[in-house]
Scaffold this motif. Structure first.
Motif, PDB file in Angstrom:
ATOM      1  N   HIS A 119       0.804  -1.236   0.000  1.00  0.00           N
ATOM      2  CA  HIS A 119       0.000   0.000   0.000  1.00  0.00           C
ATOM      3  C   HIS A 119       0.837   1.287   0.000  1.00  0.00           C
ATOM      4  N   SER A 120       2.169   1.188   0.115  1.00  0.00           N
ATOM      5  CA  SER A 120       3.015   2.379  -0.024  1.00  0.00           C
ATOM      6  C   SER A 120       3.390   2.552  -1.499  1.00  0.00           C
ATOM      7  N   GLY A 127       1.732   4.086   2.975  1.00  0.00           N
ATOM      8  CA  GLY A 127       0.390   3.530   2.810  1.00  0.00           C
ATOM      9  C   GLY A 127      -0.202   2.938   4.064  1.00  0.00           C
ATOM     10  N   GLY A 128       0.478   3.129   5.216  1.00  0.00           N
ATOM     11  CA  GLY A 128      -0.105   2.684   6.467  1.00  0.00           C
ATOM     12  C   GLY A 128       0.466   1.397   7.021  1.00  0.00           C
ATOM     13  N   THR A 129       1.242   0.653   6.208  1.00  0.00           N
ATOM     14  CA  THR A 129       1.825  -0.606   6.670  1.00  0.00           C
ATOM     15  C   THR A 129       3.336  -0.451   6.782  1.00  0.00           C
ATOM     16  N   GLY A 154      12.493  -4.839   4.913  1.00  0.00           N
ATOM     17  CA  GLY A 154      11.533  -4.562   3.854  1.00  0.00           C
ATOM     18  C   GLY A 154      11.824  -3.251   3.141  1.00  0.00           C
ATOM     19  N   LEU A 155      12.266  -2.254   3.907  1.00  0.00           N
ATOM     20  CA  LEU A 155      12.617  -0.959   3.311  1.00  0.00           C
ATOM     21  C   LEU A 155      13.844  -1.082   2.412  1.00  0.00           C
ATOM     22  N   VAL A 156      14.848  -1.819   2.866  1.00  0.00           N
ATOM     23  CA  VAL A 156      16.054  -2.031   2.043  1.00  0.00           C
ATOM     24  C   VAL A 156      15.650  -2.649   0.705  1.00  0.00           C
ATOM     25  N   ARG A 157      14.799  -3.664   0.747  1.00  0.00           N
ATOM     26  CA  ARG A 157      14.362  -4.316  -0.500  1.00  0.00           C
ATOM     27  C   ARG A 157      13.534  -3.368  -1.357  1.00  0.00           C
ATOM     28  N   ALA A 158      12.670  -2.599  -0.722  1.00  0.00           N
ATOM     29  CA  ALA A 158      11.794  -1.689  -1.480  1.00  0.00           C
ATOM     30  C   ALA A 158      12.588  -0.591  -2.176  1.00  0.00           C
ATOM     31  N   TYR A 159      13.516   0.036  -1.454  1.00  0.00           N
ATOM     32  CA  TYR A 159      14.278   1.139  -2.050  1.00  0.00           C
ATOM     33  C   TYR A 159      15.284   0.640  -3.083  1.00  0.00           C
TER      34      TYR A 159
END
Length: 204
Positions: free
Chosen positions: A20-21, A105-107, A113-118
């Motif tokens: 959701h982000s 997005g609230g989650t 998880g942030l390392v993978r997302a960025y």
């Protein structure tokens, strides 16, 4: 040092949603702190109200370890900027800036998880980023007669070199920026119009 390397040919934007982000990755050509700050400011206007504007950049050759930087911009330390920089360096593209804009997005994703997302956006975007080859040019000087100038301009262009400056007096002093690999070709051409008298050498 590499005599050539890839650089971004144009700006490229990649967007994905993770739990959701909204993550918007923007890659662009960037060769100075000033140009990076200008792009960052423009992106903040283009994407107002985001929770984070994390970034990383390599302002010179891909293997340069000095002209680099990154920021987590409020995300947990080490979860955004450094992984982004590592992804840029792994792509072996120079003079590149990356900004990842996040709308939360609230989650919560956690540090992993942030390392993978960025990292994810950059790794996917660099595969699609249009690039062009930049050749490193070295400055040399050449003094010539006025009658020789037209031929020399032709030879310089043929050698993928650029005349950066002309000083006119009794003769003409040219400042030429040329790839090292094309130096011998230019000297061979210069020799044909000067009985071997004209030659350019790289500074020691």
């Amino acid at each position: 040092m590499a005599e050539s390397y890839l650089i971004p040919e144009q700006t490229y934007t990649f967007e994905e949603e993770i739990k959701h982000s909204r993550f918007i990755t923007v890659l662009f050509h960037c060769d100075s702190d000033e140009s990076f700050k200008c792009v960052l400011a423009n992106l903040k206007e283009l994407y107002p109200g985001a929770n984070h504007y994390c970034y990383a950049y390599v302002l010179a050759a891909p293997d340069d370890q000095v002209a680099i930087g990154s920021s987590d911009d409020g995300e947990p330390a080490g979860s955004a900027g450094r992984p982004m920089l590592a992804s840029l360096q792994g792509a072996e593209i120079g003079e590149i800036g990356a900004v990842v804009i996040r709308y939360f997005g609230g989650t919560k994703l956690g540090v992993g998880g942030l390392v993978r997302a960025y990292s994810s956006g950059i790794k996917q975007a660099v595969k699609l980023l249009p690039t062009t080859l930049k050749q490193i040019r070295y400055r040399v000087e050449l003094a010539c007669d006025y009658a020789q100038l037209k031929d020399i301009e032709h030879f310089v262009s043929k050698a993928n070199a650029i005349i950066e400056d002309r000083v006119f007096s009794n003769d003409i002093l040219l400042t030429i920026a040329i790839p090292k690999a094309n130096l011998s070709t230019l000297n061979q051409d210069l020799a044909t119009i000067s009985q071997g008298k004209l030659q350019v050498k790289l500074p020691q």
